[in-house]
Design a protein around this motif. Structure first.
Motif, mmCIF file in Angstrom:
data_model
loop_
_atom_site.group_PDB
_atom_site.id
_atom_site.type_symbol
_atom_site.label_atom_id
_atom_site.label_comp_id
_atom_site.label_asym_id
_atom_site.label_seq_id
_atom_site.Cartn_x
_atom_site.Cartn_y
_atom_site.Cartn_z
ATOM 1 N N ARG A 58 0.825 -1.206 0.000
ATOM 2 C CA ARG A 58 0.000 0.000 0.000
ATOM 3 C C ARG A 58 0.862 1.261 0.000
ATOM 4 N N TYR A 61 0.900 2.994 -3.234
ATOM 5 C CA TYR A 61 -0.287 3.832 -3.463
ATOM 6 C C TYR A 61 -0.071 5.191 -2.785
ATOM 7 N N HIS A 92 -0.361 14.825 2.094
ATOM 8 C CA HIS A 92 0.487 13.628 1.957
ATOM 9 C C HIS A 92 1.971 13.946 2.058
ATOM 10 N N SER A 151 -12.414 10.320 -10.285
ATOM 11 C CA SER A 151 -11.754 9.044 -9.980
ATOM 12 C C SER A 151 -11.267 8.979 -8.532
ATOM 13 N N THR A 154 -13.628 7.125 -4.718
ATOM 14 C CA THR A 154 -13.660 5.961 -3.814
ATOM 15 C C THR A 154 -13.422 6.427 -2.383
ATOM 16 N N GLU A 155 -12.851 7.623 -2.266
ATOM 17 C CA GLU A 155 -12.630 8.179 -0.925
ATOM 18 C C GLU A 155 -13.937 8.387 -0.153
ATOM 19 N N ALA A 161 -13.153 2.310 5.998
ATOM 20 C CA ALA A 161 -12.018 1.380 6.040
ATOM 21 C C ALA A 161 -11.043 1.799 7.142
ATOM 22 N N ARG A 165 -10.159 -0.299 10.674
ATOM 23 C CA ARG A 165 -8.821 -0.729 11.142
ATOM 24 C C ARG A 165 -8.568 -0.232 12.558
ATOM 25 N N ARG A 187 -6.501 10.491 8.371
ATOM 26 C CA ARG A 187 -7.295 10.435 7.142
ATOM 27 C C ARG A 187 -8.791 10.537 7.405
ATOM 28 N N LYS A 222 -11.823 2.853 -10.750
ATOM 29 C CA LYS A 222 -11.012 3.064 -9.534
ATOM 30 C C LYS A 222 -11.240 1.944 -8.524
HETATM 31 O O1 PQQ Z 1 -7.022 2.792 3.172
HETATM 32 C C1 PQQ Z 1 -7.920 2.862 2.338
HETATM 33 O O2 PQQ Z 1 -8.822 2.032 2.250
HETATM 34 C C2 PQQ Z 1 -7.883 4.020 1.415
HETATM 35 C C3 PQQ Z 1 -8.582 4.023 0.231
HETATM 36 C C4 PQQ Z 1 -8.482 5.130 -0.607
HETATM 37 C C5 PQQ Z 1 -9.310 5.097 -1.817
HETATM 38 O O3 PQQ Z 1 -10.479 4.710 -1.692
HETATM 39 O O4 PQQ Z 1 -8.836 5.413 -2.888
HETATM 40 C C6 PQQ Z 1 -7.625 6.192 -0.249
HETATM 41 C C7 PQQ Z 1 -6.987 6.101 0.988
HETATM 42 N N1 PQQ Z 1 -7.111 5.035 1.795
HETATM 43 C C8 PQQ Z 1 -6.159 7.161 1.489
HETATM 44 O O5 PQQ Z 1 -5.639 7.059 2.602
HETATM 45 C C9 PQQ Z 1 -5.930 8.307 0.685
HETATM 46 O O6 PQQ Z 1 -5.213 9.209 1.095
HETATM 47 C C10 PQQ Z 1 -6.541 8.358 -0.584
HETATM 48 C C11 PQQ Z 1 -6.474 9.323 -1.602
HETATM 49 C C12 PQQ Z 1 -7.200 8.827 -2.625
HETATM 50 C C13 PQQ Z 1 -7.426 9.374 -3.968
HETATM 51 O O7 PQQ Z 1 -7.911 8.627 -4.809
HETATM 52 O O8 PQQ Z 1 -7.090 10.556 -4.185
HETATM 53 N N2 PQQ Z 1 -7.734 7.633 -2.277
HETATM 54 C C14 PQQ Z 1 -7.355 7.338 -1.031
#
Ligand code: PQQ
Length: 262
Positions: A58, A61, A92, A151, A154-155, A161, A165, A187, A222
């Motif tokens: 991860r 990512y 970030h 895109s 998904t956030e 999520a 955790r 987050r 995504k």
């Molecule tokens: O831990 C996760 O399940 C998860 C998923 C996602 C996501 O859905 O894309 C992001 C993050 N974390 C995350 O921490 C994050 O900063 C983030 C940025 C983005 C994006 O697409 O810009 N998705 C996500």
């Protein structure tokens, strides 16, 4: 799922803002929270090595998120949007008074027993994970900025999520140092603010049936990225079938060709 509203005269019309928002939200059923790897994680069924594998993969990512957000900014001619979106880079990469998400993820790595240099070397990043994340970054770089923003949606589901955790790990994995939870806590609020902006863009620009369908397809793309990352980790860490396992136990796969060697 109903994509269009049927008008009294029978022709299809775009969904109302509220119905379109609901259509986007209903994609949450495919979120990676429901992937068996993530379910095993929440049930306390992962070994230390499997959890380390997830954290190390991860990390790729995490590294790419600010780069894809920088690509969106570069493609966006609207200063007002850029002024809001730039916060994601700072979240970030960090700034005065905030270590940033990448640093917090490195702390998570150390909390699960992975030294910083191990994450930074990308030596554990599986090719399947790398390709999925790169597909996301390349999409963002080449798409119109509005589609790139969509895109990120998904956030919408990510706080679930992170909270999951925070709720389940301390009891199942007591060997994880408390310092490791900083990223997920951070987050929770940042993701909520991000999706407010992302949703606003989606609802404002997707005013036709075609644009609404396209947005749902982008969101599915995504979701596929996130699901595919976990598929690759399942093969390597749960099914014991990492790349080239029929030939060698060594991690011979490449470490990323796009990194500068200078
Ligand atoms: O831990 C996760 O399940 C998860 C998923 C996602 C996501 O859905 O894309 C992001 C993050 N974390 C995350 O921490 C994050 O900063 C983030 C940025 C983005 C994006 O697409 O810009 N998705 C996500």
């Amino acid at each position: 799922m109903v994509l269009t509203a049927i008008t009294p005269c029978g022709s299809s019309a775009p969904l109302s803002r509220e119905a379109f928002r609901e259509a986007l939200m209903s994609k949450g059923q495919y979120y990676h929270l429901h992937h068996p790897f993530q379910q095993a994680m929440a049930n306390g069924e992962l070994s230390r090595e499997q959890l380390q594998g997830w954290v190390a993969n991860r990390f790729y990512y995490q590294l790419m998120i600010p780069q894809k957000d920088a690509a969106l900014l570069a493609n966006c001619p609207d200063a007002a949007t850029r002024r809001r979106w730039v916060q994601r880079l700072l979240d970030h990469d960090g700034h005065a008074g905030d270590e940033g998400g990448i640093e917090a993820w490195l702390a998570l790595g150390e909390a699960v027993g992975l030294p910083r240099h191990t994450l930074l070397s990308q030596e554990h990043v599986l090719p399947g994970v790398r390709f999925a994340v790169d597909a996301y970054r390349h999409f963002v770089a080449s798409a119109p900025w509005q589609e790139a923003a969509i895109s990120s949606l998904t956030e919408l589901f990510a706080p679930l999520a992170h909270q999951n955790r925070l709720d389940t790990w301390p009891q199942h994995y007591p060997w994880i140092n408390e310092q490791g939870y900083r990223y997920f806590r951070k987050r929770l609020s940042e993701a909520r603010r991000d999706v407010e902006h992302g949703l606003e863009i989606a609802l404002n620009v997707c005013t036709t049936v075609a644009l609404q369908q396209r947005a749902l397809e982008i969101l599915q793309f995504k979701l596929d990225v996130l699901w595919s990352m976990l598929d690759a980790m399942t093969m390597a860490y749960q099914l014991d079938r990492p790349p080239y396992h029929t030939v060698t136990q060594e991690a011979v796969y490449h470490r990323g060709l796009e990194r500068s060697t200078y």
